[in-house]
Every structure is written in C-alpha cells, then in structure tokens.
Design a protein around this motif. Structure first.
Motif, PDB file in Angstrom:
ATOM      1  N   GLN A 126       0.884  -1.228   0.077  1.00  0.00           N
ATOM      2  CA  GLN A 126       0.135  -0.201   0.064  1.00  0.00           C
ATOM      3  C   GLN A 126       1.009   1.021  -0.103  1.00  0.00           C
ATOM      4  OE1 GLN A 126      -2.662  -0.113   3.295  1.00  0.00           O
ATOM      5  NE2 GLN A 126      -2.609  -2.293   3.490  1.00  0.00           N
ATOM      6  N   MET A 127       0.313   2.201  -0.216  1.00  0.00           N
ATOM      7  CA  MET A 127       0.835   3.579  -0.055  1.00  0.00           C
ATOM      8  C   MET A 127       1.747   3.735   1.238  1.00  0.00           C
ATOM      9  SD  MET A 127       1.570   6.532  -1.284  1.00  0.00           S
ATOM     10  CE  MET A 127       2.078   8.363  -1.108  1.00  0.00           C
ATOM     11  N   MET A 128       3.050   4.036   1.048  1.00  0.00           N
ATOM     12  CA  MET A 128       4.092   3.893   2.122  1.00  0.00           C
ATOM     13  C   MET A 128       4.430   2.806   2.867  1.00  0.00           C
ATOM     14  SD  MET A 128       5.422   6.861   1.497  1.00  0.00           S
ATOM     15  CE  MET A 128       6.326   6.942   2.890  1.00  0.00           C
ATOM     16  N   SER A 129       3.894   1.595   2.435  1.00  0.00           N
ATOM     17  CA  SER A 129       4.223   0.289   3.125  1.00  0.00           C
ATOM     18  C   SER A 129       5.838   0.192   2.648  1.00  0.00           C
ATOM     19  CB  SER A 129       3.557  -0.724   2.542  1.00  0.00           C
ATOM     20  OG  SER A 129       3.648  -0.943   1.266  1.00  0.00           O
ATOM     21  N   SER A 130       6.376  -0.786   3.355  1.00  0.00           N
ATOM     22  CA  SER A 130       8.124  -0.783   3.289  1.00  0.00           C
ATOM     23  C   SER A 130       8.291  -2.299   3.673  1.00  0.00           C
ATOM     24  CB  SER A 130       8.630   0.313   3.978  1.00  0.00           C
ATOM     25  OG  SER A 130       8.332   0.070   5.427  1.00  0.00           O
ATOM     26  N   VAL A 131       9.539  -2.375   3.365  1.00  0.00           N
ATOM     27  CA  VAL A 131      10.059  -3.709   3.616  1.00  0.00           C
ATOM     28  C   VAL A 131      11.535  -3.541   3.791  1.00  0.00           C
ATOM     29  CG1 VAL A 131      10.097  -4.701   1.443  1.00  0.00           C
ATOM     30  CG2 VAL A 131      10.347  -6.273   3.495  1.00  0.00           C
ATOM     31  N   THR A 132      12.230  -3.947   5.181  1.00  0.00           N
ATOM     32  CA  THR A 132      13.551  -3.515   5.368  1.00  0.00           C
ATOM     33  C   THR A 132      14.334  -4.920   5.387  1.00  0.00           C
ATOM     34  OG1 THR A 132      12.783  -1.885   6.745  1.00  0.00           O
ATOM     35  CG2 THR A 132      15.161  -2.822   6.986  1.00  0.00           C
ATOM     36  N   PHE A 133      15.320  -5.058   4.520  1.00  0.00           N
ATOM     37  CA  PHE A 133      16.484  -6.226   4.752  1.00  0.00           C
ATOM     38  C   PHE A 133      17.840  -5.752   5.000  1.00  0.00           C
ATOM     39  CE2 PHE A 133      18.909  -9.473   2.665  1.00  0.00           C
ATOM     40  CZ  PHE A 133      18.011 -10.585   2.658  1.00  0.00           C
TER      41      PHE A 133
END
Length: 444
Positions: free
Chosen positions: A346-353
């Motif tokens: 969605q808008m401004m969702s994120s995933v960090t690796f």
C-alpha cells in the motif's frame, strides 16, 4: 507417484539457488551438520527424495549424501553426491536409510561419519567412516563399520587435547564413545549419557563454549513434539545437566540441527518443510544463536531472513525481511518457482532487509522481479530508513496481472559500498490496496 508431491518437485527443481531460508532450494535436504574448516563454512546434510514407484509413502526416502559450501554471501554450492547408499561397503543395498552424518577434521585428514543399515542384520543401524584430504572429498570408505557402535546420528567432538568423542542415538537414549587416535575405532565401550531428560531423544551434537561442554539434541515432548534441547557438563562423557530448549517445536515432524561459530557469530542450523508442505521432504535452514551472560542459550525463533549476506550478483529474497510495514508475504503464484513474495503493498508500506554487501561499490544497476495488475505508482530502494539515501527507483507497470511476472531493471542512482541495510518503500495513490508484488532484488 503422488500428483501433489510430483508437482512440488517439478517446481522445486527450477527454483532459486540464491536464498536465505531455506538455504538450498534445488533439492530437499535435512539434518544439516555445519563445520568451519580453514575459515570456510561447509554443510553435511542428509537428502530426502520422493519415493520411487512401489515404495509406499509417506516415509523418509534417503538414498545418498550431498555436501555444500558457502560461496560469496548467500550462495550454497552443491558438490554433488559424496556417498550413495549402494557404495557403502558393509551396507544393505537400496535401503534408502542414509540418515544424519557428520564430518570432522583432525590433523590434515577429514573424517566423515554416517549411519547405514548393515547387510549382516546385526543392528538397525551401524556407523561407518571415510577419510579424505579435502572437506569435499572424494572419501575412501572403510570396509567395515565401527565395532561397538549401533545407532544413528553420529555427532563428533574434537577436544582441545586432540581427543575425539563420538555421540550417537539409539533405544531412546544418547550414548558417547571415546575414539582411538586413528578415529576409526572406539577406545573402550560406548556409555549411556546421564542427565538427559526422559522422552525420545536423537540427533546429538556436541560443542564447547567457554570451557563448558554443551550437548544439544532433538527431544520429543509428548504434548509438543520435536524440540531442540541442550545440556551442559564439565566432562565430554557426562554427566550433563539439562538447561532447556534452543528451539520450540515448529510443526508436526522432526527437527535435527548443529551449532557452529562462523565469522564471530554463533549459528543454529536445522530443518523445516515449509516449501514442500510435507514433513518427509525437508529443507535445511539457519538462524543466528546467542548466549546469555551466564552461558545459557537464548531460544531461537525460525525466520525466513536467516543468515545470508547477499552481495553483488546474488538475489536478495526481500520476503526474507527483517521488518515489514503495511504489507504481507505469501507464496508466489503464476509462472514463478515455489517461494515467497512481498504482496498487498500500500501507499508508504515498506520492507527492510539488513546486511547487504555492496562491496567496493561497483554495482551500476538494480534488477527486480515483479508482478502487477495495475500501472500507477513506483517503489524506491533506500539506505537505512524510509528517508535515507535513494539508490534506485522502479516504476510500477502492468505485467499482465498479479500472477504474471517480469524482470525489470533500473540504474543505480548512487554509489554504495560496504555492508548496508536497505528498505524498499512502495508509493501509489492513497487508498490503493495493491501496488506491486515483489519477489527479489539484485545488484549488478
């Protein structure tokens, strides 16, 4: 052959070779024994296969041993078959029972220990050994099994004084035998290890930490199933004191493990069957393990992220995230090999690796594997946090639907060096429930 399992294997054989957890995706592997030799990490697992026609399933069908070495940051090299069941000099042919092995180095020689069903019928399993001048073989196999040992799951300890001990399981107990200097016969008799809790136990794996002997093992609780437990002692032959669990039960099936220190970090290797969905077709995994100040072990939670540190040219399975916000993960569909994806972005969702190795900064472009059923939006790759340095920007394009996958690329916007944490930020119109599905990233 069962159609469902056949389908799984068909996908499995063409799946990704660069992954975090599971470690290997081109074949089924279990019971991983990890060893560090001359600074390099090796894995000696068992090998599950789909039973041949005429062999009743479900059952473990394990015909041979492969071995693997860690290349670069997250690529496991398959060195092929190092021992087939029908090459065991003293073994019963076509028994499909090549269970958990181990390999240890003493002096300039590597000793590979394995269980197999003996042709003479003297025991359920016997333990044999082979030698090599290389950790990857070829091994020269002893013509006879080791006298005085009848059981499974050999686990080896080479102590500071160069004395070696072989631990094994059988009759719902763990046993240990001191090895002679030739590493091919035992010194005295095997003894039952004292201090292990009641219940079914197998898979002993010993190691030493701060002068203490740690004996780890698979332990079955009647109300929980397989767990990984451990005990500590002041003597390699016991007695030991049970300290608790390293890992809880993770499903209706087995677990089998090893523990190793690599590049300054302790790692727990184990297996699961989350790709196949069938507990007789397992996949080896690894997660970091920590000690508390008093020497006890913090319980390890299985993750998809695992231990890999992908570098330039290796795929970053972003669904093996360290943190995710307002998005989900799920099995991929469509024309993709079996695996996972980041979805419902969605808008401004994120995933960090975390822990991506950019090396000397020679990467000039970034590649992404995506699917999308719409064409509005883009996703950014930044360093550190959602407002960090922007290093790549991918447009969202219609790929033919949410199960239709394409590989796209974009130039790197900044030179990035060394080990960095990356975050992927998804941008579209507010109210959009889906922006893009993302399988993996790669720097080149």
């Amino acid at each position: 052959m069962n159609i469902k399992i056949s389908t799984i294997v068909a996908f499995f054989l063409v799946s990704l070779l660069h992954a975090q957890n599971p470690l290997v995706t081109h074949m089924f592997t279990a019971d991983p024994t990890a060893r560090v030799f001359d600074g390099k990490l090796y894995l000696y697992p068992s090998h599950d296969i789909v039973p041949k026609e005429g062999v009743k399933a479900p059952r473990f069908c394990m015909p041979d041993y492969h071995m693997f070495s860690l290349e670069k940051g997250s690529t496991w090299k398959d060195h092929g078959v190092i021992l087939d069941q029908n090459e065991v000099p003293w073994g019963k042919k076509d028994s499909n029972g090549m269970w958990a092995p181990d390999c240890i180095k003493k002096g300039d020689t590597y000793y590979y220990y394995y269980p197999a069903q003996p042709e003479d019928g003297s025991s359920f399993r016997r333990i044999g050994v082979g030698t090599s001048k290389s950790p990857t073989g070829p091994f020269k196999w002893e013509k006879n099994y080791i006298k005085g040992l009848d059981g499974i799951d050999p686990g080896l300890l080479l102590d500071d004084d160069e004395k070696a001990y072989l631990y094994f399981a059988g009759d719902k107990t763990l046993k240990v035998a001191k090895l002679k200097d030739n590493m091919k016969s035992i010194d005295g008799k095997a003894i039952k290890i004292q201090g292990i809790p009641a219940g079914y136990v197998e898979g002993p794996f010993p190691f030493k930490y701060n002068g203490k002997y740690y004996l780890t093992f698979a332990h079955v609780f009647t109300d929980e199933g397989y767990t990984i437990g451990y005990a500590t002692g002041d003597n390699p032959m016991g007695p030991f004191v049970y300290q608790g669990k390293i890992m809880d039960n993770i499903g209706n099936g087995t677990n089998h493990h090893s523990v190793v220190k690599y590049n300054g970090k302790w790692i727990l290797f184990y297996h699961w069957w989350d790709i196949s969905g069938f507990n007789k077709l397992r996949s080896m995994r690894a997660d970091y393990m920590e000690f508390k100040k008093d020497g006890t072990i913090k319980k390890v939670k299985p993750t998809l992220r695992g231990i890999g540190a992908p570098t330039i040219g290796e795929k970053i399975q972003v669904d093996r995230y360290n943190h995710i916000k307002n998005a989900k993960t799920a099995f991929v569909g469509g024309n993709e090999p079996i695996g996972w994806m980041v979805c419902d972005t969605q808008m401004m969702s994120s995933v960090t690796f975390n822990n991506v190795d950019f090396g000397d900064g020679s990467a000039t472009k970034m590649i992404a594997r995506v699917s999308s059923g719409q064409r509005i939006g883009h996703f950014e790759v930044r360093i550190g946090d959602p407002k960090g340095k922007l290093i790549a920007d991918f447009p969202v394009k219609y790929t033919g639907g949410w199960n239709s996958w394409e590989t796209i690329e974009t130039p790197m916007l900044e030179k990035v060096t060394g080990m960095q944490n990356i975050i992927v930020v998804f941008i579209s119109e507010w109210g959009a429930d889906k922006i893009v599905n993302l399988n993996w990233l790669q720097f080149q």
